[in-house]
Design a protein around this motif. Structure first.
Motif, mmCIF file in Angstrom:
data_model
loop_
_atom_site.group_PDB
_atom_site.id
_atom_site.type_symbol
_atom_site.label_atom_id
_atom_site.label_comp_id
_atom_site.label_asym_id
_atom_site.label_seq_id
_atom_site.Cartn_x
_atom_site.Cartn_y
_atom_site.Cartn_z
ATOM 1 N N GLU A 19 0.826 -1.216 0.000
ATOM 2 C CA GLU A 19 0.000 0.000 0.000
ATOM 3 C C GLU A 19 0.857 1.261 0.000
ATOM 4 N N GLU A 194 0.413 -11.296 10.815
ATOM 5 C CA GLU A 194 -0.771 -10.441 10.746
ATOM 6 C C GLU A 194 -0.884 -9.571 11.993
ATOM 7 N N ALA A 219 -6.927 -1.709 3.012
ATOM 8 C CA ALA A 219 -6.432 -3.048 2.696
ATOM 9 C C ALA A 219 -6.509 -3.967 3.908
ATOM 10 N N LEU A 220 -6.124 -3.430 5.088
ATOM 11 C CA LEU A 220 -6.177 -4.236 6.306
ATOM 12 C C LEU A 220 -7.618 -4.606 6.659
ATOM 13 N N HIS A 222 -10.248 -5.024 4.649
ATOM 14 C CA HIS A 222 -10.755 -6.076 3.771
ATOM 15 C C HIS A 222 -10.092 -7.422 4.077
ATOM 16 N N ARG A 223 -8.806 -7.372 4.378
ATOM 17 C CA ARG A 223 -8.101 -8.606 4.718
ATOM 18 C C ARG A 223 -8.663 -9.220 5.995
ATOM 19 N N LEU A 224 -8.910 -8.392 6.997
ATOM 20 C CA LEU A 224 -9.427 -8.884 8.277
ATOM 21 C C LEU A 224 -10.835 -9.453 8.144
ATOM 22 N N ASP A 226 -11.973 -10.987 5.595
ATOM 23 C CA ASP A 226 -11.821 -12.312 4.985
ATOM 24 C C ASP A 226 -11.287 -13.318 5.996
ATOM 25 N N VAL A 227 -10.247 -12.923 6.722
ATOM 26 C CA VAL A 227 -9.595 -13.847 7.647
ATOM 27 C C VAL A 227 -10.507 -14.201 8.824
ATOM 28 N N ASP A 238 -12.886 1.861 7.994
ATOM 29 C CA ASP A 238 -11.870 0.809 7.862
ATOM 30 C C ASP A 238 -10.838 0.920 8.979
ATOM 31 N N THR A 242 -10.114 -1.832 12.057
ATOM 32 C CA THR A 242 -8.785 -2.400 12.276
ATOM 33 C C THR A 242 -8.305 -2.133 13.699
#
Length: 263
Positions: A19, A194, A219-220, A222-224, A226-227, A238, A242
């Motif tokens: 990023e 992570e 980005a974090l 959206h990643r979180l 999913d995870v 966002d 986070t």
């Protein structure tokens, strides 16, 4: 990724995330690394001395066997000491802890057994012809102060500094989730890498440019999602989502206090 001039003093190592957010690490200079090595060497010699005394008492009648066993045990202790502690203590030995140093990957995350094993198995070459002359010369040439073992393992040695965990880390607008056992249990299952990225972003966010900050937390977030297999609450940004995850990672008693970090 940038690096510092070749000096005996501390330099810097910059990691650029996808990023385009920079995290800067202070590299350990050769002097501080040498002092850390001295501490560790004294510990290894002390352990080896104790082993020698024990072997002398138990195998005194067969000195050749005792001598051979001592050589084997010394090398096992010498190699195993660094591997075991750097794996268990996330890149630290007693000497590095005393000098506030830590071994990390070039990408800025913690090392594992694989990295600890590679960098320690290369020590016999780095020590040639004596007192780490090869390793020291290599570190001077390397822009990131890496000896051969570090180059092989893809690691660097950095200085730790204390960063204050914001006391408001958990006050992000939806503290009820922090009391949700399902949410907390899923957060606790995040990988070490992570966790490091999330906490580093939470602690250093005020130092980022706004555009980079928005990109990173987007980005974090959206990643979180999913995870953790959880949707972000619609009323949270966002960044706040986070931070909520970061708050679940940090024990309540540490908020407002200082944590050690190489970042």
């Amino acid at each position: 990724m940038t690096s510092a001039p070749d000096t005996l003093l501390d330099g810097s190592h910059t990691v650029l995330t996808p990023e385009y957010v920079e995290f800067r690490f202070t590299l350990a200079g050769l002097y501080s690394r040498f002092l850390a090595w001295l501490v560790d060497a004294l510990i290894v010699l002390t352990i080896a001395g104790v082993v020698l005394i024990v072997l002398g008492y138990t195998l005194g009648s067969v000195p050749n066997l005792a001598g051979s066993l001592f050589v084997v045990i010394y090398f096992l202790v010498d190699w195993g000491y660094g591997m075991a502690l750097e794996t268990a203590w996330s890149g630290q030995t007693v000497g590095k802890r005393v000098m506030s140093l830590r071994v990390i990957q070039e990408s800025g995350v913690r090392i594992g057994f694989y990295h600890a094993a590679l960098r320690n198995l290369a020590r016999p070459v780095d020590r040639l012809p004596m007192m780490y002359l090869v390793g020291g010369a290599t570190a001077l040439i390397s822009g990131s102060h890496q000896r051969l073992g570090d180059m092989l393992a893809g690691t660097i040695v950095v200085r730790e500094r204390r960063l204050k965990v914001p006391s408001a880390l958990g006050i992000v607008g939806d503290e009820s989730l922090l009391a949700d056992p399902l949410f907390v249990s899923r957060v606790k299952k995040l990988s070490t890498e992570e966790r490091d990225i999330i906490l580093a972003a939470a602690i250093r966010r005020e130092e980022m440019r706004m555009e980079a900050r928005l990109q990173l937390f987007s980005a974090l977030s959206h990643r979180l999602q999913d995870v953790l297999a959880m949707e972000k609450p619609a009323h949270l940004s966002d960044e706040k989502w986070t931070l909520l995850v970061a708050a679940a990672l940090v024990p309540p008693q540490t908020k407002g206090k200082r944590l050690k970090s190489g970042v």
